[in-house]
Design an enzyme around this catalytic site. Structure first.
Site, PDB file in Angstrom:
ATOM      1  N   HIS A  23       0.843  -1.128   0.056  1.00 47.34           N
ATOM      2  CA  HIS A  23      -0.031   0.033   0.007  1.00 47.34           C
ATOM      3  C   HIS A  23       0.875   1.091   0.001  1.00 47.34           C
ATOM      4  O   HIS A  23       1.030   1.849   1.169  1.00 47.34           O
ATOM      5  CB  HIS A  23      -0.936   0.092   1.331  1.00 47.34           C
ATOM      6  CG  HIS A  23      -1.937   1.006   1.277  1.00 47.34           C
ATOM      7  ND1 HIS A  23      -3.293   0.810   1.737  1.00 47.34           N
ATOM      8  CD2 HIS A  23      -2.029   2.112   0.851  1.00 47.34           C
ATOM      9  CE1 HIS A  23      -4.159   1.828   1.483  1.00 47.34           C
ATOM     10  NE2 HIS A  23      -3.320   2.650   1.072  1.00 47.34           N
TER      11      HIS A  23
ATOM     12  N   GLU B  20      -2.370  -1.727  -3.163  1.00 48.29           N
ATOM     13  CA  GLU B  20      -3.620  -1.051  -2.704  1.00 48.29           C
ATOM     14  C   GLU B  20      -3.358   0.560  -2.535  1.00 48.29           C
ATOM     15  O   GLU B  20      -2.250   1.001  -2.508  1.00 48.29           O
ATOM     16  CB  GLU B  20      -3.920  -1.320  -1.004  1.00 48.29           C
ATOM     17  CG  GLU B  20      -4.391  -2.603  -0.968  1.00 48.29           C
ATOM     18  CD  GLU B  20      -4.422  -3.032   0.818  1.00 48.29           C
ATOM     19  OE1 GLU B  20      -5.222  -3.824   0.851  1.00 48.29           O
ATOM     20  OE2 GLU B  20      -4.080  -2.060   1.390  1.00 48.29           O
TER      21      GLU B  20
ATOM     22  N   HIS C 165      -8.371  -5.456   7.535  1.00 45.05           N
ATOM     23  CA  HIS C 165      -7.753  -4.399   8.521  1.00 45.05           C
ATOM     24  C   HIS C 165      -8.297  -4.957   9.951  1.00 45.05           C
ATOM     25  O   HIS C 165      -9.523  -5.076  10.522  1.00 45.05           O
ATOM     26  CB  HIS C 165      -8.622  -3.038   8.292  1.00 45.05           C
ATOM     27  CG  HIS C 165      -8.096  -1.878   8.694  1.00 45.05           C
ATOM     28  ND1 HIS C 165      -7.205  -1.132   8.188  1.00 45.05           N
ATOM     29  CD2 HIS C 165      -8.209  -1.332   9.848  1.00 45.05           C
ATOM     30  CE1 HIS C 165      -6.847  -0.094   8.906  1.00 45.05           C
ATOM     31  NE2 HIS C 165      -7.252  -0.114  10.107  1.00 45.05           N
TER      32      HIS C 165
END
Length: 239
Positions: free
Chosen positions: A43, A70, A191
């Site tokens: 990410h 991401e 998450h």
């Protein structure tokens, strides 16, 4: 089977804290694959405080499992990075600038036009597109209208409520997952998933395609080693 994709951002954070190349992000990614992980997630953010843009290019040459990038597609540099590297999957996340970590999903209704254009751009390059959403049936359906292949459910609220009342905490995620299945979307989750809560989520939503886990997995690896940790997470995904 639910695939485990290891987010290696925390490894890059540790490397960057001292400069140099220790720990080596590429070696850790390859070790994760060797130990059984079925994907690698990165990410990159504009400030490159953990994963650097060059890391993405380097990883693309070496990763042989599923490669997932991401990030916030409002950044032109991010879009260019994804198109240049053609990962197996891009996950669109509405990160605010300066955010410590992702903290909300897309409003797929308000941003329908923007997301539809971005999804089309990535899909035309042969990249599977997942849209990061809160556990809201309308947001899931909105992702489908935008043309997404999958949604990734933002699971922090589930993790936060797990120990108080796990049945209550998982209920909106089951409903969102059922909506995804109804409209023909693949389903990811990520998450704050951990060894504490992962198996229950898998039991509750057995058709999960993929989970992306970084922070908790890397923390666990400090105590029990990376190989043992990955094997333990894989076992949590078994029914």
């Amino acid at each position: 089977m639910t695939r485990l994709s290891v987010n290696i951002n925390k490894i890059a954070t540790l490397r960057n804290s001292r400069g140099g190349d220790n720990p080596n992000v590429l070696k850790v990614a390859l070790d994760c694959e060797r130990f059984g992980a079925q994907g690698i997630t990165v990410h990159p953010r504009p400030d490159e405080r953990h994963i650097r843009y060059q890391d993405v290019y380097d990883l693309r040459e070496l990763v042989t499992t599923e490669f997932n990038i991401e990030g916030n597609p409002s950044e032109k540099k991010f879009v260019e990075l994804v198109l240049a590297n053609k990962p197996d999957q891009v996950t669109l996340v509405p990160d605010a600038l300066g955010a410590i970590t992702s903290n909300a999903g897309w409003d797929t209704i308000t941003y329908r036009a923007q997301l539809t254009d971005l999804v089309g751009t990535f899909k035309s390059a042969g990249i599977r597109v997942s849209v990061f959403v809160d556990p809201d049936e309308d947001m899931v359906e909105g992702a489908k209208i935008c043309g997404a292949d999958r949604v990734e459910l933002y699971t922090e609220p589930f993790a936060a409520g797990y120990f108080e009342n796990r049945q209550k905490a998982v209920l909106p995620f089951i409903k969102a997952a059922e909506k995804a299945r109804e409209v023909g979307l693949g389903l990811n989750a990520g998450h704050d998933l951990s060894l504490d809560n992962l198996h229950f989520l898998k039991q509750s939503i057995p058709w999960l395609d993929e989970v992306s886990i970084g922070h908790a997995l890397i923390c666990d690896a400090l105590y029990i080693g990376l190989e043992n940790t990955i094997q333990m997470y894989l076992r949590e995904l078994e029914l």
